[in-house]
Design a protein around this motif. Structure first.
Motif, PDB file in Angstrom:
ATOM      1  N   LYS A   1      51.359  64.743 -39.342  1.00 36.30           N
ATOM      2  CA  LYS A   1      50.527  65.547 -40.242  1.00 36.30           C
ATOM      3  C   LYS A   1      49.041  65.246 -40.016  1.00 36.30           C
ATOM      4  O   LYS A   1      48.199  66.152 -40.017  1.00 36.30           O
ATOM      5  CB  LYS A   1      50.906  65.243 -41.696  1.00 36.30           C
ATOM      6  N   ILE A   2      48.725  63.955 -39.806  1.00 34.47           N
ATOM      7  CA  ILE A   2      47.326  63.564 -39.565  1.00 34.47           C
ATOM      8  C   ILE A   2      46.819  64.181 -38.268  1.00 34.47           C
ATOM      9  O   ILE A   2      45.739  64.786 -38.223  1.00 34.47           O
ATOM     10  CB  ILE A   2      47.196  62.027 -39.514  1.00 34.47           C
ATOM     11  N   TRP A   3      47.599  64.032 -37.200  1.00 35.56           N
ATOM     12  CA  TRP A   3      47.176  64.571 -35.904  1.00 35.56           C
ATOM     13  C   TRP A   3      46.997  66.092 -35.976  1.00 35.56           C
ATOM     14  O   TRP A   3      46.016  66.636 -35.449  1.00 35.56           O
ATOM     15  CB  TRP A   3      48.196  64.224 -34.818  1.00 35.56           C
ATOM     16  N   GLN A   4      47.912  66.763 -36.622  1.00 31.90           N
ATOM     17  CA  GLN A   4      47.810  68.224 -36.723  1.00 31.90           C
ATOM     18  C   GLN A   4      46.554  68.630 -37.492  1.00 31.90           C
ATOM     19  O   GLN A   4      45.882  69.602 -37.135  1.00 31.90           O
ATOM     20  CB  GLN A   4      49.063  68.783 -37.400  1.00 31.90           C
ATOM     21  N   GLY A   5      46.248  67.863 -38.552  1.00 31.83           N
ATOM     22  CA  GLY A   5      45.023  68.146 -39.303  1.00 31.83           C
ATOM     23  C   GLY A   5      43.778  67.949 -38.450  1.00 31.83           C
ATOM     24  O   GLY A   5      42.830  68.738 -38.508  1.00 31.83           O
ATOM     25  N   ILE A   6      43.792  66.893 -37.649  1.00 25.77           N
ATOM     26  CA  ILE A   6      42.662  66.624 -36.745  1.00 25.77           C
ATOM     27  C   ILE A   6      42.504  67.752 -35.740  1.00 25.77           C
ATOM     28  O   ILE A   6      41.396  68.271 -35.519  1.00 25.77           O
ATOM     29  CB  ILE A   6      42.875  65.277 -36.015  1.00 25.77           C
ATOM     30  N   PHE A   7      43.613  68.157 -35.134  1.00 23.64           N
ATOM     31  CA  PHE A   7      43.545  69.151 -34.061  1.00 23.64           C
ATOM     32  C   PHE A   7      43.225  70.551 -34.586  1.00 23.64           C
ATOM     33  O   PHE A   7      42.660  71.378 -33.862  1.00 23.64           O
ATOM     34  CB  PHE A   7      44.851  69.146 -33.267  1.00 23.64           C
ATOM     35  N   GLN A   8      43.564  70.824 -35.838  1.00 25.69           N
ATOM     36  CA  GLN A   8      43.161  72.109 -36.435  1.00 25.69           C
ATOM     37  C   GLN A   8      41.639  72.197 -36.536  1.00 25.69           C
ATOM     38  O   GLN A   8      41.045  73.256 -36.328  1.00 25.69           O
ATOM     39  CB  GLN A   8      43.785  72.259 -37.825  1.00 25.69           C
TER      40      GLN A   8
ATOM     41  N   ARG B   1      55.631  50.019 -29.700  1.00 23.56           N
ATOM     42  CA  ARG B   1      55.498  51.079 -28.698  1.00 23.56           C
ATOM     43  C   ARG B   1      56.007  52.416 -29.218  1.00 23.56           C
ATOM     44  O   ARG B   1      55.497  53.477 -28.851  1.00 23.56           O
ATOM     45  CB  ARG B   1      56.281  50.647 -27.458  1.00 23.56           C
ATOM     46  N   GLU B   2      57.003  52.384 -30.113  1.00 18.14           N
ATOM     47  CA  GLU B   2      57.615  53.628 -30.599  1.00 18.14           C
ATOM     48  C   GLU B   2      56.607  54.521 -31.310  1.00 18.14           C
ATOM     49  O   GLU B   2      56.654  55.751 -31.187  1.00 18.14           O
ATOM     50  CB  GLU B   2      58.770  53.318 -31.568  1.00 18.14           C
ATOM     51  N   ILE B   3      55.683  53.904 -32.064  1.00 12.64           N
ATOM     52  CA  ILE B   3      54.696  54.695 -32.815  1.00 12.64           C
ATOM     53  C   ILE B   3      53.761  55.418 -31.846  1.00 12.64           C
ATOM     54  O   ILE B   3      53.477  56.610 -32.003  1.00 12.64           O
ATOM     55  CB  ILE B   3      53.899  53.786 -33.774  1.00 12.64           C
ATOM     56  N   ILE B   4      53.291  54.693 -30.831  1.00 13.19           N
ATOM     57  CA  ILE B   4      52.383  55.293 -29.848  1.00 13.19           C
ATOM     58  C   ILE B   4      53.102  56.411 -29.088  1.00 13.19           C
ATOM     59  O   ILE B   4      52.520  57.468 -28.809  1.00 13.19           O
ATOM     60  CB  ILE B   4      51.866  54.217 -28.877  1.00 13.19           C
ATOM     61  N   LYS B   5      54.357  56.181 -28.770  1.00 13.53           N
ATOM     62  CA  LYS B   5      55.150  57.189 -28.056  1.00 13.53           C
ATOM     63  C   LYS B   5      55.304  58.453 -28.891  1.00 13.53           C
ATOM     64  O   LYS B   5      55.191  59.577 -28.378  1.00 13.53           O
ATOM     65  CB  LYS B   5      56.523  56.605 -27.709  1.00 13.53           C
ATOM     66  N   GLN B   6      55.541  58.281 -30.196  1.00 11.66           N
ATOM     67  CA  GLN B   6      55.694  59.440 -31.073  1.00 11.66           C
ATOM     68  C   GLN B   6      54.361  60.170 -31.244  1.00 11.66           C
ATOM     69  O   GLN B   6      54.313  61.397 -31.276  1.00 11.66           O
ATOM     70  CB  GLN B   6      56.224  58.980 -32.440  1.00 11.66           C
ATOM     71  N   ASP B   7      53.259  59.407 -31.355  1.00  9.68           N
ATOM     72  CA  ASP B   7      51.930  60.031 -31.433  1.00  9.68           C
ATOM     73  C   ASP B   7      51.660  60.888 -30.202  1.00  9.68           C
ATOM     74  O   ASP B   7      51.015  61.940 -30.282  1.00  9.68           O
ATOM     75  CB  ASP B   7      50.838  58.953 -31.523  1.00  9.68           C
ATOM     76  N   ALA B   8      52.142  60.414 -29.046  1.00  4.46           N
ATOM     77  CA  ALA B   8      51.867  61.098 -27.783  1.00  4.46           C
ATOM     78  C   ALA B   8      52.413  62.524 -27.769  1.00  4.46           C
ATOM     79  O   ALA B   8      51.868  63.396 -27.080  1.00  4.46           O
ATOM     80  CB  ALA B   8      52.450  60.302 -26.617  1.00  4.46           C
ATOM     81  N   VAL B   9      53.465  62.783 -28.526  1.00  2.00           N
ATOM     82  CA  VAL B   9      54.020  64.142 -28.592  1.00  2.00           C
ATOM     83  C   VAL B   9      52.946  65.117 -29.067  1.00  2.00           C
ATOM     84  O   VAL B   9      52.749  66.186 -28.480  1.00  2.00           O
ATOM     85  CB  VAL B   9      55.245  64.181 -29.537  1.00  2.00           C
ATOM     86  N   GLU B  10      52.237  64.729 -30.134  1.00  2.00           N
ATOM     87  CA  GLU B  10      51.187  65.592 -30.683  1.00  2.00           C
ATOM     88  C   GLU B  10      49.958  65.623 -29.771  1.00  2.00           C
ATOM     89  O   GLU B  10      49.398  66.684 -29.494  1.00  2.00           O
ATOM     90  CB  GLU B  10      50.767  65.093 -32.074  1.00  2.00           C
ATOM     91  N   VAL B  11      49.548  64.452 -29.305  1.00  2.00           N
ATOM     92  CA  VAL B  11      48.301  64.364 -28.540  1.00  2.00           C
ATOM     93  C   VAL B  11      48.438  65.067 -27.191  1.00  2.00           C
ATOM     94  O   VAL B  11      47.536  65.812 -26.769  1.00  2.00           O
ATOM     95  CB  VAL B  11      47.874  62.888 -28.349  1.00  2.00           C
ATOM     96  N   LEU B  12      49.544  64.859 -26.505  1.00  2.00           N
ATOM     97  CA  LEU B  12      49.735  65.490 -25.194  1.00  2.00           C
ATOM     98  C   LEU B  12      49.805  67.011 -25.311  1.00  2.00           C
ATOM     99  O   LEU B  12      49.288  67.738 -24.449  1.00  2.00           O
ATOM    100  CB  LEU B  12      51.001  64.948 -24.529  1.00  2.00           C
TER     101      LEU B  12
END
Length: 666
Positions: free
Chosen positions: A89-96, A124-135
């Motif tokens: 939700k945070i990443w999506q808000g940032i990217f909007q 590592r799991e958190i960074i990997k999951q974040d990467a889905v949104e960022v990539l």
């Protein structure tokens, strides 16, 4: 508000048990308030909170009321589905918000900050999951034609690679534009050298070879394009850099100006005509990259000759032009120096601001055939400029390299100022004021003193008095020990004592406490040297007591100095004075007791009040006063004896009273 949202409503060790509901509500409410970027204040608040919430490691504190103790805890977030949902939700808000132009740079900076975090965090799991949104954002929103986008993407992919998180390598290949390729040639990356098994020298040679190969076929238009790309690279190096000194994983490199100079040097060696054209073009741009101009001017003189080089530099107006012109005069071959160039150099000094004037003086020596006083002349010009300033303390020390022990001008200092010796003295005093004490201060002082023993020491003392009156924070840090090593120390110090004495009388200072004379008698030497120098001091003091014992004001000044000596050393001076002067009223005026606090002389009573717990120290005072008794065993000194006995009783009574107070308090 920010602190409440990040501290009060921030993450706790047990937030995962509550499924991160509090933090999720905070983000949801903020996104509502952001209202698609229409409310800029809430956008800034959201970015700040988002950056904090995207951390993985947190600190919290808890108060144990029973133990009345605060405990600090450090913890990592647990990778739960609820946390993944919150971060998504945070990443999506940032990217909007990236869709709004004014917030794009903030989004890029936030990814940059994220890419250099968590160097040690094992989750590592958190960074990997974040990467889905960022990539996904990188692939769909960022522009490979934009250098800053390429830079951020490459660093983010480096970050994922370092955490062994897989990604589509096509992104790497896609986000490589011409400017990014150029930056890889110009920017030093010592990790690259390590990967290639190159030491520092080998890697530098490797980078030089890259430059030669990359620029081998460049023409004038290519160099125009090169400078445009350099502007992009420079903008990229100015990305917001939250450098974390605790975990310094990555720092945006500085603009590689030294490599741009290497490009110029390569061009000068390969094609001198093109070098001149490109240099003209660059100067016409205004020296935008503030290059090290010395090697460029050197090549310019070598290729086009002195006169044409001078004309070319004067052809353009740009902010750093004065520095380039000083560089020209610095590199001007000695056999090409003319009276006209020297006069132009003097004018350049006169017309320049203080911060534009070069620090170094050595290059002026080659102009001495035309004017043997050139160093003194330039120093005088600088002094006049400093005197025009209301606050020259804002500037670096303009004479640092004049008095630097490793410079050529310093070696020949006295010779260079023979005809303008007052200028040298003024420069030295100013250097002392701006820079304060340095390891070279005494050496310069000694050399000036040797050339002007009659006046300089007196002028220096007058200067200290003047500065102390004008500036309450002025500190005279000079170590005067060297004066006692002087060949004619007796004559020199006697002159100093007399001058300080007259100065204190002029200022109507009573008591003569904390004078510059005390600092002159303070020795900073080894114990072996101290014995020798103290003997010199003792002889001088005794001589003055013998010859001037009836001048009670002078005696007060001298005895104020002796109060800084150890007790056993003071005896001889009191004994000598009493042999020559039995006047009781004079004796009472002598500061024989060490009652000094905060640079002010105190009475015995004040001393005790300020040292109410110091019984041991007071015992030593009693012992000291008792040690003086043999001095007064003559009928001519009965009053002095009674006076000292009264003081002894006073201190003893205080000691007893203090012991009683301590006993009652215990």
């Amino acid at each position: 508000v920010f602190c409440i949202l990040t501290k009060t409503f921030g993450f706790e060790r047990d937030s995962y048990i509550k499924k991160f509901i509090t933090q999720s509500i905070v983000i949801s409410k903020l996104l509502e308030k952001v209202n698609e970027g229409k409310k800029e204040l809430f956008v800034k608040l959201f970015f700040g909170v988002a950056e904090k919430y995207l951390n993985i490691e947190f600190n919290t504190s808890k108060m144990n009321k029973r133990e009345a103790t605060v405990y600090e805890y450090q913890f990592l977030l647990k990778p739960t589905p609820e946390l993944f949902e919150l971060r998504s939700k945070i990443w999506q808000g940032i990217f909007q918000l990236y869709q709004i132009d004014i917030f794009q740079k903030k989004v890029i900076n936030l990814i940059h900050q994220y890419s250099k975090s968590f160097s040690w965090v094992p989750v590592r799991e958190i960074i990997k999951q974040d990467a889905v949104e960022v990539l996904d954002f990188i692939a769909t929103q960022l522009n490979p034609k934009d250098y800053s986008n390429c830079l951020i993407v490459q660093k983010y992919l480096d970050f994922l690679e370092s955490r062994q998180i897989e990604f589509n390598n096509e992104l790497r290949e896609r986000f490589v534009n011409e400017t990014y390729e150029l930056s890889r040639i110009l920017l030093y990356d010592w990790n690259e050298g390590k990967k290639l098994n190159l030491d520092r020298e080998e890697y530098e040679q490797f980078k030089q070879n890259q430059i030669k190969e990359y620029f081998a076929n460049y023409d004038f238009k290519d160099y125009q394009d090169f400078f445009a790309k350099c502007h992009e690279i420079k903008a990229g190096t100015e990305l917001k850099n939250h450098y974390d000194f605790k975990f310094p994983t990555y720092k945006v490199p500085e603009f590689p100006s030294h490599q741009v100079v290497e490009v110029f040097i390569f061009l000068a060696c390969k094609n001198s005509d093109l070098y001149l054209d490109v240099l003209k073009y660059y100067l016409n741009l205004g020296d935008p990259f503030q290059l090290n101009h010395f090697p460029l001017i050197g090549k310019l003189i070598e290729i086009s000759g002195v006169q044409k080089a001078f004309e070319l530099l004067n052809q353009f107006d740009f902010a750093s032009k004065i520095k380039w012109l000083f560089g020209f005069y610095n590199l001007l071959p000695e056999d090409k120096i003319t009276a006209d160039y020297l006069e132009k150099l003097y004018n350049l000094y006169r017309e320049s601001k203080l911060d534009e004037i070069p620090e170094r003086f050595d290059f002026l020596l080659k102009y001495r055939d035309l004017d043997k006083n050139v160093v003194a002349q330039v120093t005088e010009i600088i002094l006049s400029k400093i005197n025009e300033q209301t606050n020259y303390a804002d500037y670096a020390d303009p004479f640092d390299f004049l008095f630097n022990p490793y410079t050529q001008v310093n070696e020949r200092l006295i010779e260079l100022f023979t005809e303008k010796f007052d200028v040298l003295k003024q420069a030295y005093l100013l250097n002392q004021k701006i820079r304060g004490y340095s390891s070279n201060s005494e050496d310069i002082f000694t050399r000036i003193l040797a050339a002007d023993q009659k006046n300089f020491i007196i002028e220096y003392i007058d200067w200290v008095y003047d500065e102390e009156r004008k500036f309450s924070n002025f500190r005279d840090d000079l170590n005067y020990t060297f004066l006692w090593k002087h060949e004619n120390y007796q004559e020199l110090i006697a002159q100093v004592v007399e001058h300080i004495y007259q100065k204190e009388k002029e200022l109507s200072n009573s008591g003569f406490s904390n004078t510059i004379l005390e600092r002159i008698f303070f020795l900073e030497v080894t114990e072996k040297e101290k014995l020798i120098l103290e003997d010199k001091q003792n002889k001088l003091l005794k001589s003055m007591i013998e010859n001037r014992h009836n001048d009670i004001d002078l005696m007060q000044l001298l005895f104020s100095v002796t109060t800084t000596f150890p007790y056993e050393r003071r005896y001889q001076f009191i004994d000598l004075f009493c042999k020559y002067n039995q006047n009781f009223e004079d004796f009472k005026k002598l500061p024989i007791e060490p009652y000094v606090k905060n640079d002010q002389e105190l009475s015995s009573e004040d001393y005790i009040l300020s040292s109410s717990k110091n019984i041991e120290a007071t015992h030593k005072i009693v012992e000291y006063l008792e040690s003086l008794r043999p001095i007064f065993n003559t009928i001519d000194l009965l009053e002095q004896k009674e006076y000292v006995e009264k003081e002894i009783k006073y201190f003893k009574k205080w000691i007893e009273d203090e012991k009683k107070r301590n006993f009652i308090e215990d």
